[in-house]
Design an enzyme around this catalytic site. Structure first.
Site, PDB file in Angstrom:
ATOM      1  N   TYR A   1      -4.157  -4.955   6.139  1.00  0.00           N
ATOM      2  CA  TYR A   1      -4.625  -4.042   5.242  1.00  0.00           C
ATOM      3  C   TYR A   1      -5.257  -5.176   4.643  1.00  0.00           C
ATOM      4  O   TYR A   1      -6.042  -4.495   3.738  1.00  0.00           O
ATOM      5  CB  TYR A   1      -3.490  -2.494   4.255  1.00  0.00           C
ATOM      6  CG  TYR A   1      -3.003  -1.873   4.594  1.00  0.00           C
ATOM      7  CD1 TYR A   1      -2.908  -1.609   6.203  1.00  0.00           C
ATOM      8  CD2 TYR A   1      -4.173  -0.581   4.006  1.00  0.00           C
ATOM      9  CE1 TYR A   1      -3.235  -0.252   6.921  1.00  0.00           C
ATOM     10  CE2 TYR A   1      -3.725   0.860   4.728  1.00  0.00           C
ATOM     11  CZ  TYR A   1      -3.582   0.924   6.250  1.00  0.00           C
ATOM     12  OH  TYR A   1      -3.405   2.404   6.778  1.00  0.00           O
TER      13      TYR A   1
ATOM     14  N   LYS B   1       7.222  -5.177  15.359  1.00  0.00           N
ATOM     15  CA  LYS B   1       6.480  -5.694  16.759  1.00  0.00           C
ATOM     16  C   LYS B   1       6.944  -7.410  17.377  1.00  0.00           C
ATOM     17  O   LYS B   1       5.719  -7.915  17.628  1.00  0.00           O
ATOM     18  CB  LYS B   1       5.289  -5.458  16.751  1.00  0.00           C
ATOM     19  CG  LYS B   1       4.617  -5.347  18.173  1.00  0.00           C
ATOM     20  CD  LYS B   1       4.781  -3.929  18.928  1.00  0.00           C
ATOM     21  CE  LYS B   1       4.450  -4.352  20.730  1.00  0.00           C
ATOM     22  NZ  LYS B   1       4.894  -3.427  21.706  1.00  0.00           N
TER      23      LYS B   1
ATOM     24  N   ASP C   1       6.322   0.599  19.029  1.00  0.00           N
ATOM     25  CA  ASP C   1       5.992   1.878  20.141  1.00  0.00           C
ATOM     26  C   ASP C   1       7.095   2.452  20.446  1.00  0.00           C
ATOM     27  O   ASP C   1       6.846   3.885  20.368  1.00  0.00           O
ATOM     28  CB  ASP C   1       5.411   0.745  21.459  1.00  0.00           C
ATOM     29  CG  ASP C   1       6.789  -0.246  21.470  1.00  0.00           C
ATOM     30  OD1 ASP C   1       7.500  -0.807  21.582  1.00  0.00           O
ATOM     31  OD2 ASP C   1       6.011  -1.066  22.247  1.00  0.00           O
TER      32      ASP C   1
ATOM     33  N   ASP D   1       1.737   3.858   7.584  1.00  0.00           N
ATOM     34  CA  ASP D   1       0.510   4.235   7.609  1.00  0.00           C
ATOM     35  C   ASP D   1       1.030   5.458   8.880  1.00  0.00           C
ATOM     36  O   ASP D   1       1.159   6.690   9.206  1.00  0.00           O
ATOM     37  CB  ASP D   1       0.363   3.317   7.790  1.00  0.00           C
ATOM     38  CG  ASP D   1      -1.222   4.656   7.502  1.00  0.00           C
ATOM     39  OD1 ASP D   1      -1.354   5.799   6.892  1.00  0.00           O
ATOM     40  OD2 ASP D   1      -2.540   4.546   8.297  1.00  0.00           O
TER      41      ASP D   1
ATOM     42  N   ASP E   1       2.990   9.398   9.541  1.00  0.00           N
ATOM     43  CA  ASP E   1       2.118  10.729   9.637  1.00  0.00           C
ATOM     44  C   ASP E   1       2.266  11.470  10.795  1.00  0.00           C
ATOM     45  O   ASP E   1       2.279  13.078  11.411  1.00  0.00           O
ATOM     46  CB  ASP E   1       0.591  10.591  10.472  1.00  0.00           C
ATOM     47  CG  ASP E   1      -0.888  10.468   8.945  1.00  0.00           C
ATOM     48  OD1 ASP E   1      -0.385  10.558   7.847  1.00  0.00           O
ATOM     49  OD2 ASP E   1      -1.448  10.809   9.607  1.00  0.00           O
TER      50      ASP E   1
HETATM   51  C1  IPM Z   1      -2.504   6.748   3.474  1.00  0.00           C
HETATM   52  C2  IPM Z   1      -3.050   6.776   3.181  1.00  0.00           C
HETATM   53  C3  IPM Z   1      -4.639   5.668   2.774  1.00  0.00           C
HETATM   54  C4  IPM Z   1      -3.864   4.517   3.386  1.00  0.00           C
HETATM   55  C5  IPM Z   1      -6.178   5.470   3.052  1.00  0.00           C
HETATM   56  C6  IPM Z   1      -6.663   7.115   2.507  1.00  0.00           C
HETATM   57  C7  IPM Z   1      -6.765   4.032   3.082  1.00  0.00           C
HETATM   58  O1  IPM Z   1      -3.769   7.037   4.858  1.00  0.00           O
HETATM   59  O2  IPM Z   1      -1.651   6.943   2.437  1.00  0.00           O
HETATM   60  O3  IPM Z   1      -1.656   7.097   4.320  1.00  0.00           O
HETATM   61  O4  IPM Z   1      -3.722   4.411   5.087  1.00  0.00           O
HETATM   62  O5  IPM Z   1      -2.689   3.597   2.614  1.00  0.00           O
HETATM   63 MN    MN Z   2      -2.179   7.739   6.029  1.00  0.00          MN
END
Ligand code: IPM
Ligand code: MN
Length: 370
Positions: A146, A193, A225, A249, A253
């Site tokens: 990032y 990884k 993975d 990240d 999710d």
């Molecule tokens: C999160 C979001 C952010 C990230 C984006 C909006 C930059 O997806 O907080 O998980 O990737 O960190």
């Molecule tokens: Mn995110």
């Protein structure tokens, strides 16, 4: 009686559903303040697309100054579809979020994945696989790909991003994760990884070094993975998980589906100074302004704020319990609507927010009712 200490909280509503969900986070904090005789003062500030529209900058200096002067920050979401398909955009809402994380040194992103019993039927996974899952992710938040060097070639035909980690960056997040594991099931999974990436080999060596200081905690290394697969195969095996920025990240999710919805996941971003609390979900522009968003992730983030920034465990628990009870009573937002246990009680953002506050109110003031 002595005056209660004043605690200042910045509210950064941001974009899309951000204002709708932070509204309810703030209302919950206001009610907690009333019930416990705390004094919370709120300061609103701009971030993301909303800030670009007003000032041209996704993180105006004024916002940063506000955030440096408060005791905690509650953030909604940033992002706007206008920028997503525009490779030439010079400023983007997300830059505001990345910059505030970096500027405030918020290197540890805590993302707890818990299952509400009432929602066992809401996940796409089987109940037998889910029941008892309780994972705490420590996502590194101010380093890795990032924030690495990136560039695009002059002819626009190639581009690169670099993933780099230093010993210091890995060491400090690892230490936080091991400390947390001591008070939990004493298992840490470190995700990398290392079969391919040098930065992951450094990550692994560093984690091993810190692990030696915590002999009571069991450490497992896992390739990212494999982790993506294990997370839905057998989520119960995980306790505390440490990951780099991008792996974390993506994996969180994925993990949100274990709890039933991304609309339920809170997070805390901690460093040395002020803590920032935000839902894991994004700005969801498709449902913004439609009274459909689930405010629970933000309200649960407000509970994390109470716990981590103000050391108000009882207050945090009361808010979390209020949400759990509303779910047990069968109330659901649209994102949880496929749940067989919903009994058709699908609520809008405002309705569910009100139900939660009423529940909280009854808990706070029940002792004075004769
Ligand atoms: C999160 C979001 C952010 C990230 C984006 C909006 C930059 O997806 O907080 O998980 O990737 O960190
Ligand atoms: Mn995110």
């Amino acid at each position: 009686m002595s005056e209660p200490q004043i605690r200042r909280i910045a509210i950064l509503a941001g974009d899309g559903i951000g204002p709708e969900v932070t509204y309810w986070g703030k209302e919950a904090l206001k009610m907690i303040a009333q019930g416990f005789n705390h004094q919370f003062v709120f300061e609103e500030a701009l971030i993301g697309h909303a800030a670009i529209e007003a000032t041209g900058d996704p993180l105006p200096e004024e916002t940063l100054t506000t955030c440096k002067g408060v005791h905690a920050i509650l953030l909604g979401a940033v992002g706007h579809p206008k920028y997503d398909n525009d490779p030439h955009a010079i400023v983007r809402p997300e830059q505001g979020l990345l910059k505030i994380r970096k500027q405030l040194g918020l290197f540890a992103n805590l993302r707890p994945i818990k299952i509400f019993d009432a929602l066992l039927g809401a996940s796409s996974l089987k109940e037998s696989i889910l029941k008892g899952t309780d994972i705490l992710f420590y996502r590194e938040l101010t380093g890795g790909i990032y924030f690495g060097t990136r560039a695009k070639s002059e002819d626009g035909l190639s581009a690169y991003d670099t993933m780099s980690y230093s010993f210091m960056e890995v060491e400090r997040i690892a230490r936080k994760a091991f400390e947390a594991a001591k008070g939990r099931r004493k298992i840490v999974h470190s995700i990398d990884k290392a079969n391919v990436l040098d930065s992951s080999r450094l990550w692994r060596a560093t984690v091993n070094k810190i692990a030696a200081e915590y002999p009571e905690v069991a450490l497992h290394h896992m390739f990212v993975d494999n982790m993506a697969m294990q997370l839905i195969r057998d989520p119960k095996q995980f306790d505390v998980v440490i990951t780099g920025n991008m792996f974390g990240d993506i994996l969180t999710d994925e993990a949100s589906q274990i709890s039933g919805s991304l609309g339920l996941l809170p997070s805390a971003s901690l460093g040395k100074l002020v803590g920032l609390y935000e839902p894991v979900h994004g700005s969801a522009p498709d449902i913004a302004g439609k009274n459909m968003a689930n405010p629970m992730a933000t309200m649960l983030s407000a509970a994390m704020l109470l716990r981590h920034s103000f050391e108000m465990e009882e207050e945090a628990k009361l808010l979390e319990d209020s949400i759990a009870q509303i779910l047990e009573e069968g109330y659901r937002t649209k994102d949880l609507a496929n749940d067989q246990t919903a009994h058709g009680m699908i609520c809008g953002t405002d309705q569910i927010g009100k139900h939660i506050l009423e529940k909280l109110e009854s808990k706070l003031f029940q002792s004075v009712v004769i």
